[in-house]
Design an enzyme around this catalytic site. Structure first.
Site, mmCIF file in Angstrom:
data_model
loop_
_atom_site.group_PDB
_atom_site.id
_atom_site.type_symbol
_atom_site.label_atom_id
_atom_site.label_comp_id
_atom_site.label_asym_id
_atom_site.label_seq_id
_atom_site.Cartn_x
_atom_site.Cartn_y
_atom_site.Cartn_z
ATOM 1 N N PRO A 288 0.817 -1.214 0.000
ATOM 2 C CA PRO A 288 0.000 0.000 0.000
ATOM 3 C C PRO A 288 0.849 1.262 0.000
ATOM 4 O O PRO A 288 1.843 1.350 0.728
ATOM 5 C CB PRO A 288 -0.764 -0.113 1.326
ATOM 6 N N CYS A 356 2.591 28.920 -16.429
ATOM 7 C CA CYS A 356 1.997 29.335 -17.705
ATOM 8 C C CYS A 356 1.406 28.157 -18.467
ATOM 9 O O CYS A 356 1.896 27.782 -19.544
ATOM 10 C CB CYS A 356 3.053 30.044 -18.546
ATOM 11 N N GLU A 357 0.421 27.555 -17.911
ATOM 12 C CA GLU A 357 -0.299 26.446 -18.546
ATOM 13 C C GLU A 357 -1.744 26.531 -18.064
ATOM 14 O O GLU A 357 -1.972 26.679 -16.849
ATOM 15 C CB GLU A 357 0.230 25.081 -18.062
HETATM 16 N N1 LLP Z 1 2.740 -1.729 -6.011
HETATM 17 C C1 LLP Z 1 3.027 -1.462 -7.294
HETATM 18 C C2 LLP Z 1 3.726 -2.463 -8.100
HETATM 19 C C3 LLP Z 1 2.670 -0.214 -7.852
HETATM 20 O O1 LLP Z 1 2.953 0.047 -9.111
HETATM 21 C C4 LLP Z 1 2.018 0.743 -7.041
HETATM 22 C C5 LLP Z 1 1.637 2.058 -7.564
HETATM 23 C C6 LLP Z 1 1.752 0.418 -5.702
HETATM 24 C C7 LLP Z 1 2.117 -0.835 -5.229
HETATM 25 C C8 LLP Z 1 1.081 1.371 -4.745
HETATM 26 O O2 LLP Z 1 -0.175 1.765 -5.158
HETATM 27 P P1 LLP Z 1 -1.111 2.578 -4.151
HETATM 28 O O3 LLP Z 1 -1.357 1.695 -2.948
HETATM 29 O O4 LLP Z 1 -0.442 3.846 -3.782
HETATM 30 O O5 LLP Z 1 -2.346 2.812 -4.948
HETATM 31 N N2 LLP Z 1 0.654 8.856 -9.365
HETATM 32 C C9 LLP Z 1 -0.637 8.185 -9.320
HETATM 33 C C10 LLP Z 1 -0.548 6.798 -8.732
HETATM 34 C C11 LLP Z 1 0.449 5.888 -9.421
HETATM 35 C C12 LLP Z 1 0.535 4.531 -8.784
HETATM 36 C C13 LLP Z 1 1.664 3.731 -9.358
HETATM 37 N N3 LLP Z 1 1.855 2.448 -8.766
HETATM 38 C C14 LLP Z 1 -1.617 9.088 -8.566
HETATM 39 O O6 LLP Z 1 -1.231 10.182 -8.161
HETATM 40 O O7 LLP Z 1 -2.779 8.732 -8.401
#
Ligand code: LLP
Length: 436
Positions: A288, A356-357
Site C-alpha cells: 500500500p 503558464c499552462e
Molecule cells: N505496487 C506497485 C507495483 C505499484 O505500481 C504501485 C503504484 C503500488 C504498489 C502502490 O499503489 P497505491 O497503494 O499507492 O495505490 N501517481 C498516481 C498513482 C500511481 C501509482 C503507481 N503504482 C496518482 O497520483 O494517483
C-alpha cells in the site's frame, strides 16, 4: 482517522496550528502527520494479523526519509521501483531484507545493488528481465530471490492512467503465460523462485476488483507452490482513499461504513480477501502507498490575487502544478479548505497556480469561502503522489516539508534554494564567459 482538524476555526495538524508552521517555514508547504501515517499502517497490519504477512509500503507515494524512518520503526518493509528508492530506504535506516523491487526496466546496476544489499525479492516483469537477473546473480555467485508479476487481466475500475492489471498495460506477464515462464525460469541456475506478485491498479475504492483478481490468481499460486516451492504471494497495493476527508469532530470517521455506500476499509479488505489467502499457507505481502500516506499530508498555499474575469472568480495561489500535479495530470479532486475559517459566504472559484499552462489548476468552479490576498488555503489528501511528483518547471523551487508528531514539528525537507535548481548545469566554454 487522519489528524487534521479545526480547533477554534484554525486548522491544526495533530496539536500544531498550521498557521504557525507557515509563519516559520513559508508557503507552499507540505505538512505530514506522523500519527496518521502510523495509524493507517497499524490498521492494515492489524487487519492482516491472522496471516503471516509483510507490509511493503509503496514509497513512490511519499519517499521523504523521515516518512520512511517512521514506518521502518513500525516494522514496515518497502516496495521500491528504482535503485534510487532502494538507496533512500538504506539512507533512512530501513531494512533491505524487507524490500521488494518492482518495475519493467531494471538496469543491471540496479539489479546488482538490490542483490548486494540483500533484497527480499526482485519482482520481474518479463522473461528477458529474469535472464538479466540470472546473469547478474551468476556474476555475483548468488541465487537471486525473484517473483514474477502476473497480470491477471482484471479491470480495476479506476483512472486509465493508474490501471495496471489489464493486457493493455505494460506491466507483468499475462496470466496464461505465467506457468510456462516459471518452468523455463527454473532452468536458470542463479534464480530462486521465491514468490509471485500482482498489482492491478491504484485508488481502488471498491473491494470487488481485488477479490476477482485474487480469486483468479490463487489457483495459479497454489500450482506454483506445488511445482516450485514458492514462499510468498504479494497482492500489490491500490487501496483507495477518500479525497473528501472529514475535518470536524462529530463527522463520521471516513473509514466507517456509511449506510448504502461501502467504503473500502482495511477490515472490508481483510474480510473479503483473508478467506481466499489463508488457505494458501504462504507469506502474504501487501504494497500500500496512498492508503498510508494520502490523508497523512496537506499542501498549504497562500492566496496571491483574486480576480474576476468574465463569469469566473480566479483565486491565484503560490503553489502550482509543479508542487502537486495530480489535478492537472489526472483531473484529480483535492479538497481545499481555509487554514482559518472566516465564515464568509462561499463563492464558486477556480483555484489556479502561477505556471503558464491552462492545466495549472487545483479546482474548477468550486464553492469556496471568499478569500483575499494573503489568506492561507490547504489542499487535503496531498500526502501521496504530491511532493514526490514535484518538478522544477518554470524554475520553481521545490517546497519545504514538515513532519508533525503530537505537539512537535520537524522540518524534514528544507525549501530548495533557487540557485540549486541550475546548480548542476554549466555553460560550455565556446559560449564565452559572460553574455555580451
Ligand atoms: N505496487 C506497485 C507495483 C505499484 O505500481 C504501485 C503504484 C503500488 C504498489 C502502490 O499503489 P497505491 O497503494 O499507492 O495505490 N501517481 C498516481 C498513482 C500511481 C501509482 C503507481 N503504482 C496518482 O497520483 O494517483
Amino acid at each position: 482517522m487522519h489528524e487534521f482538524h479545526y480547533a477554534d476555526g484554525e486548522l491544526r495538524c495533530e496539536q500544531v496550528a498550521v498557521a504557525s508552521l507557515v509563519r516559520k517555514h513559508g508557503t507552499p508547504l507540505y505538512i505530514y502527520s506522523q500519527k496518521t501515517l502510523s495509524d493507517h499502517y497499524l490498521k492494515l497490519d492489524h487487519a492482516l494479523a491472522p496471516l503471516d504477512h509483510l507490509i511493503c509500503y509503496a514509497m513512490k507515494s511519499n519517499s521523504n526519509i523521515a516518512v520512511i524512518r517512521a514506518l521502518a520503526n513500525l516494522g514496515s518493509g518497502f516496495d521500491t521501483v528504482s535503485g534510487g528508492e532502494l538507496q533512500r530506504v538504506l539512507a533512512a535506516g530501513g531494512d533491505a531484507s524487507k524490500c521488494v523491487f518492482a518495475g519493467v526496466g531494471k538496469t543491471e546496476g540496479e539489479i546488482e545493488l538490490a542483490l548486494r544489499v540483500g533484497i527480499f525479492s526482485l519482482n520481474a516483469e518479463s522473461e528477458p528481465e529474469l535472464r538479466r537477473i540470472d546473469k547478474v546473480a551468476r556474476r555475483l555467485r548468488m541465487k537471486a530471490p525473484v517473483a514474477v508479476r502476473v497480470n491477471p487481466n482484471v479491470d480495476a475500475h479506476t483512472h486509465a492512467k493508474i490501471t495496471t492489471g489489464t493486457y493493455d498495460n505494460k506491466f507483468g506477464i499475462a496470466f496464461e503465460e505465467v506457468e510456462g515462464v516459471y518452468a523455463r525460469a527454473r532452468k536458470l541456475k542463479n534464480l530462486w523462485l521465491k514468490g509471485v506478485q500482482m498489482h492491478i491498479g491504484s485508488q481502488l475504492t471498491d473491494v470487488a476488483p481485488f477479490e476477482s483478481a485474487v480469486r483468479k490468481v490463487t489457483p495459479l499460486v497454489q500450482q506454483l507452490k506445488a511445482d516450485h516451492g514458492i514462499q510468498f504471494f504479494s497482492v500489490g497495493g491500490g487501496l483507495g482513499i477518500v479525497y473528501k476527508p472529514a475535518l470536524e469532530s462529530g463527522q463520521a470517521a471516513w473509514w466507517k461504513k456509511t449506510p448504502g455506500k461501502q467504503i473500502l476499509t482495511p477490515q472490508t479488505y481483510a474480510d473479503r480477501l483473508l478467506p481466499l489467502l489463508r488457505p494458501l499457507g504462504l507469506k502474504i505481502l501487501l504494497e500500500p502507498g496512498r492508503f498510508i500516506s494520502g490523508n497523512s499530508g496537506i499542501l498549504v498555499t497562500r492566496v496571491e490575487f483574486v480576480k474576476k474575469t468574465g463569469a469566473k472568480n480566479f483565486v491565484s495561489v503560490d503553489a502550482a502544478m509543479n508542487d502537486l500535479i495530480r489535478p492537472a495530470f489526472y483531473d484529480s479532486y483535492h479538497e481545499i479548505v481555509p487554514v482559518r475559517k472566516s465564515g464568509r459566504k462561499k463563492i464558486s472559484s477556480d483555484v489556479v497556480g502561477p505556471i503558464c499552462e491552462s492545466g495549472d489548476f487545483f479546482a474548477k468552479d468550486r464553492p469556496l469561502e471568499k478569500v483575499g490576498e494573503g489568506d492561507l488555503l490547504a489542499l487535503l489528501s496531498a500526502g501521496a503522489y504530491g511532493s514526490v511528483m514535484g518538478s522544477n518547471y518554470n524554475t520553481r523551487a521545490l517546497p519545504a516539508e514538515v513532519l508533525v508528531h503530537g505537539s512537535k514539528a520537524g522540518l524534514v525537507r528544507k525549501r530548495q534554494e533557487i540557485k540549486a535548481i541550475w546548480g548542476d548545469e554549466s555553460i560550455p566554454p565556446w559560449l564565452g564567459s559572460s553574455a555580451s
